[in-house]
Write a protein that holds these residues in place. Structure first.
Motif, mmCIF file in Angstrom:
data_model
loop_
_atom_site.group_PDB
_atom_site.id
_atom_site.type_symbol
_atom_site.label_atom_id
_atom_site.label_comp_id
_atom_site.label_asym_id
_atom_site.label_seq_id
_atom_site.Cartn_x
_atom_site.Cartn_y
_atom_site.Cartn_z
ATOM 1 N N LEU A 172 0.845 -1.186 0.000
ATOM 2 C CA LEU A 172 0.000 0.000 0.000
ATOM 3 C C LEU A 172 0.883 1.240 0.000
ATOM 4 C CD1 LEU A 172 -2.805 -0.902 2.581
ATOM 5 C CD2 LEU A 172 -2.773 -1.266 0.115
ATOM 6 N N THR A 173 0.319 2.362 -0.401
ATOM 7 C CA THR A 173 1.053 3.622 -0.354
ATOM 8 C C THR A 173 1.011 4.196 1.055
ATOM 9 O OG1 THR A 173 -0.976 4.705 -1.111
ATOM 10 C CG2 THR A 173 0.701 4.240 -2.767
ATOM 11 N N ARG A 174 2.018 5.011 1.379
ATOM 12 C CA ARG A 174 2.061 5.678 2.666
ATOM 13 C C ARG A 174 0.957 6.722 2.746
ATOM 14 N NH1 ARG A 174 6.338 5.001 5.706
ATOM 15 N NH2 ARG A 174 6.144 7.042 6.681
ATOM 16 N N VAL A 175 0.372 6.866 3.937
ATOM 17 C CA VAL A 175 -0.712 7.825 4.166
ATOM 18 C C VAL A 175 -0.272 8.808 5.235
ATOM 19 C CG1 VAL A 175 -3.043 8.115 5.082
ATOM 20 C CG2 VAL A 175 -2.574 6.297 3.441
ATOM 21 N N SER A 176 -0.409 10.097 4.957
ATOM 22 C CA SER A 176 -0.074 11.131 5.925
ATOM 23 C C SER A 176 -1.222 11.306 6.908
ATOM 24 C CB SER A 176 0.186 12.457 5.202
ATOM 25 O OG SER A 176 0.454 13.486 6.109
ATOM 26 N N GLY A 177 -0.889 11.410 8.195
ATOM 27 C CA GLY A 177 -1.911 11.694 9.194
ATOM 28 C C GLY A 177 -2.452 10.483 9.924
ATOM 29 N N ILE A 178 -1.808 9.314 9.771
ATOM 30 C CA ILE A 178 -2.230 8.129 10.513
ATOM 31 C C ILE A 178 -1.074 7.656 11.385
ATOM 32 C CG2 ILE A 178 -3.881 7.436 8.734
ATOM 33 C CD1 ILE A 178 -1.886 5.307 7.826
ATOM 34 N N LYS A 179 -1.323 6.681 12.276
ATOM 35 C CA LYS A 179 -0.291 6.191 13.174
ATOM 36 C C LYS A 179 0.841 5.544 12.379
ATOM 37 C CE LYS A 179 -3.444 5.316 17.054
ATOM 38 N NZ LYS A 179 -4.000 4.294 17.971
ATOM 39 N N PRO A 180 2.093 5.755 12.812
ATOM 40 C CA PRO A 180 3.237 5.212 12.073
ATOM 41 C C PRO A 180 3.164 3.708 11.842
ATOM 42 C CG PRO A 180 3.981 6.797 13.723
ATOM 43 C CD PRO A 180 2.509 6.596 13.959
ATOM 44 N N LYS A 181 2.580 2.955 12.791
ATOM 45 C CA LYS A 181 2.549 1.501 12.620
ATOM 46 C C LYS A 181 1.732 1.083 11.414
ATOM 47 C CE LYS A 181 -1.362 0.506 15.768
ATOM 48 N NZ LYS A 181 -1.762 -0.264 16.959
ATOM 49 N N TYR A 182 0.806 1.939 10.976
ATOM 50 C CA TYR A 182 -0.017 1.620 9.812
ATOM 51 C C TYR A 182 0.644 2.057 8.509
ATOM 52 C CZ TYR A 182 -3.620 0.719 13.280
ATOM 53 O OH TYR A 182 -4.332 0.228 14.350
ATOM 54 N N ASN A 183 1.851 2.601 8.607
ATOM 55 C CA ASN A 183 2.667 2.877 7.428
ATOM 56 C C ASN A 183 3.869 1.953 7.351
ATOM 57 O OD1 ASN A 183 1.405 4.942 5.913
ATOM 58 N ND2 ASN A 183 2.023 6.467 7.427
ATOM 59 N N SER A 184 3.977 1.044 8.311
ATOM 60 C CA SER A 184 5.087 0.105 8.308
ATOM 61 C C SER A 184 4.958 -0.821 7.097
ATOM 62 C CB SER A 184 5.080 -0.720 9.599
ATOM 63 O OG SER A 184 6.089 -1.704 9.563
ATOM 64 N N GLY A 185 5.960 -0.792 6.243
ATOM 65 C CA GLY A 185 5.908 -1.626 5.045
ATOM 66 C C GLY A 185 5.198 -0.978 3.874
ATOM 67 N N ALA A 186 4.668 0.229 4.060
ATOM 68 C CA ALA A 186 4.050 0.957 2.951
ATOM 69 C C ALA A 186 5.115 1.758 2.213
ATOM 70 C CB ALA A 186 2.947 1.881 3.476
ATOM 71 N N LEU A 187 4.831 2.115 0.971
ATOM 72 C CA LEU A 187 5.816 2.791 0.136
ATOM 73 C C LEU A 187 5.296 4.129 -0.374
ATOM 74 C CD1 LEU A 187 7.028 -0.210 -2.076
ATOM 75 C CD2 LEU A 187 8.217 0.809 -0.133
ATOM 76 N N HIS A 188 6.197 5.103 -0.456
ATOM 77 C CA HIS A 188 5.921 6.378 -1.110
ATOM 78 C C HIS A 188 6.606 6.350 -2.475
ATOM 79 C CE1 HIS A 188 6.156 10.757 -1.884
ATOM 80 N NE2 HIS A 188 5.084 10.822 -1.112
ATOM 81 N N ILE A 189 6.189 7.226 -3.365
ATOM 82 C CA ILE A 189 6.826 7.252 -4.686
ATOM 83 C C ILE A 189 8.317 7.541 -4.572
ATOM 84 C CG2 ILE A 189 6.248 9.692 -5.081
ATOM 85 C CD1 ILE A 189 5.884 8.936 -8.056
ATOM 86 N N LYS A 190 8.721 8.311 -3.534
ATOM 87 C CA LYS A 190 10.146 8.570 -3.339
ATOM 88 C C LYS A 190 10.907 7.296 -2.977
ATOM 89 C CE LYS A 190 10.266 13.499 -2.211
ATOM 90 N NZ LYS A 190 11.422 13.907 -3.016
ATOM 91 N N ASP A 191 10.234 6.359 -2.308
ATOM 92 C CA ASP A 191 10.879 5.076 -2.034
ATOM 93 C C ASP A 191 11.164 4.341 -3.340
ATOM 94 O OD1 ASP A 191 10.796 5.250 0.808
ATOM 95 O OD2 ASP A 191 8.673 4.752 0.758
#
Length: 568
Positions: A172-191
């Motif tokens: 999944l893509t990274r989402v701004s404004g949620i808890k960091p644990k729910y971005n663990s393993g997510a990717l941004h276009i910069k990644d």
């Protein structure tokens, strides 16, 4: 963009638009001041729904208990009212034909030169070559409208995650404004574009909607004169559901498949570099279907690399009318062929439901028998060579599409609905469809409030503990995207370019996938558990729920920013 061809009228992509004609309606009475309708529009071409969302972000309408509305700056987040106060009413919509998407294809490091290739506009996918390295990516500080983010989640090594921690390579893509644990393993276009993946040389970006200035800023600074990048160390393909604009990478739920690093084949090698899923030949066929000279170079690049590690099937759509064996090459007939040949045969399969999840809806006909529960469901219920002959399937059909309440209470508020372009003109013609709708819910991934632009289709078991197959794609629920039969079933008509990847257990040496119930969980679930990006079982709309319609106003309850929605 609408065009005429040998096979009739078609649109470049239905990924952000339905193929409907859209009559102009009378404007509602509001207290908007003169000139406010001429609010700033995006710098990039996009759908009318996204234009409306941009206008409302630039000039929000503060919620008021009075009949009047006023344009103000966004107030602080506040608690909002109930769905019971919301309703449908018509608004004006001077809709235009969908914009012509762009194909960026240059290999120069001297300047950025974006050209529009007529008749070759691409779908919502990205063929992004890449390469590998080790060590965690660095932290970036962005300026202006872009927020600070970290490319790695909770110290996780992105490279290990890509090559070891996810056998499906589905993210999944990274989402701004949620808890960091729910971005663990997510990717941004910069990644995806990180120099830690390799030395960038050139790339090709396929998409429906480009913000070129924003896209350039996503590339590492040392390569920002470069639009098309290739890696010295190898080739990587990324197929995702995001437009190349900031809004799609900020607070939306998107999905992507990231290929392994494909090495260049040694000179004189006799092998084809093909996978058991025929991915290489299918991707080349898809690129060739554009008939675009800039893509010939990328066909040659693909031919020169070894794609044998690929364990997914490519499911694409290209515009045209297809007969005979060609019917099986594209659209839902392509999906049907792969499911018949490679999906597991399951006892009592009719009890296994079908789930479709999408962000836009086309015109599906006067009733369910015209397409949805006829040819399309027959494709989705196909399982193995012993599948029953086409007819009326009884497999339950669950369709996940955000409700008004989902949008109103989202991180973005009502403007999130700009990426959900279901129009009132289409909805009023198919009220029967809404009986199939289920709410968007992703509590287990912490993303219920991040509106989906991802599109997925799958076949779960009746208890939702297993999956027979899973597809992530750019194709929304429309005949334009998937194709519709003509001439008594002898011909398949498709109007748009789409691309997705199909996950089948057999390609990973399994009989079925177990469901990973918590997408970002590090619990002791089996490694082969598939990370479904929303909650199961899906929840049916309640009696007061309504599907989000983008081109009607919602003024009886505020969104999470205290604003109302008046699209024009």
């Amino acid at each position: 963009m609408s065009q005429e061809g040998d096979y009739g009228r078609w649109t470049i992509s239905s990924s952000d638009e339905s193929e409907e004609e859209k009559p102009t309606l009378d404007k509602p009475s509001t207290s908007l001041h003169a000139g406010q309708e001429a609010a700033c529009e995006p710098r990039y071409t996009c759908s009318d729904a996204r234009k409306a969302a941009h206008r409302r972000k630039m000039s929000p309408l503060k919620f008021s208990n009075t009949d009047g509305v006023s344009e103000v700056s966004p107030p602080k987040k506040q608690k909002s009212g109930s769905q019971e106060e919301l309703g449908w009413c018509l608004s004006s919509s001077d809709d235009e034909l969908p914009p012509e998407p762009q194909l960026t294809a240059r290999d120069t490091a001297e300047k950025v030169d974006v050209k529009e290739e007529k008749g070759t506009s691409p779908p919502q996918d990205s063929a992004a070559p890449g390469a590998g390295s080790h060590g965690p990516p660095a932290r970036h500080r962005l300026t202006g409208e872009e927020e600070e983010y970290e490319t790695s989640g909770e110290g996780q090594d992105i490279w290990d995650m890509l090559d070891k921690g996810n056998p499906f390579r589905f993210y999944l893509t990274r989402v701004s404004g949620i808890k960091p644990k729910y971005n663990s393993g997510a990717l941004h276009i910069k990644d995806i574009l990180s120099p830690l993946f390799g030395t960038l040389v050139s790339s090709a970006q396929f998409n429906y909607c480009f913000d070129v200035d924003w896209l350039v800023r996503q590339y590492p600074q040392e390569f920002r004169k470069m639009m098309l990048l290739q890696y010295e160390e190898g080739l990587r393909v990324v197929i995702h559901t995001s437009n190349l604009i900031r809004e799609d990478w900020h607070q939306k739920t998107q999905g992507m498949w990231v290929s392994p690093l494909y090495p260049r084949m040694a000179h004189g090698t006799h092998g084809s570099g093909e996978s058991t899923t025929h991915f290489k030949a299918d991707l080349i066929s898809y690129l060739m279907a554009y008939n675009a000279p800039p893509l010939k170079e990328w066909v040659d690049i693909l031919q020169a690399h070894d794609l044998s590690e690929t364990n997914v099937y490519l499911i694409g759509s290209t515009p045209g009318r297809f007969q005979g064996d060609q019917k099986d090459n594209w659209g839902h007939f392509r999906l049907r062929k792969i499911l018949r040949e490679h999906a597991p045969s399951i006892p009592k399969a009719e009890a296994w439901p079908v789930i479709g999840q999408f962000s836009s809806i086309g015109s599906l006909g006067a009733d369910e028998s015209k397409w949805l529960c006829a040819e399309f469901r027959e494709t989705l219920v196909t399982l193995g060579r012993e599948s029953r002959v086409p007819g009326k399937s009884t497999a339950p059909l669950h369709l996940i599409y955000p409700s008004v309440e989902n949008v109103r209470t989202s991180l973005e508020g009502y403007p999130a609905g700009g990426s959900l372009p279901y129009s009132i003109q289409t909805a009023e013609k198919q009220n029967w469809l809404h009986a199939y709708f289920h709410k968007w819910s992703a509590e287990t991934s912490g993303r219920s409030n991040a509106m989906p632009h991802i599109k997925t289709y799958m076949r779960p078991s009746p208890d939702f503990s297993q999956i027979a197959w899973f597809l992530v794609t750019s194709a929304n629920l429309s005949k334009a995207a998937w194709g519709a039969l003509e001439k008594g079933g002898a011909q398949l008509m498709i109007r748009s370019y789409e691309l997705g990847v199909l996950f089948l257990p057999s390609a990973l040496g399994l009989d079925s996938f177990r469901v990973k119930h918590k997408f970002f969980s590090s619990s002791q679930e089996p490694a082969a558990s598939f990370p479904v990006p929303y909650d199961l079982p899906p929840e049916l709309y309640g009696s007061k729920d309504r599907p989000w319609i983008w081109n009607i106003p919602y003024v009886k309850a505020p969104d999470t920013h205290g604003n109302m929605w008046v699209p024009s």
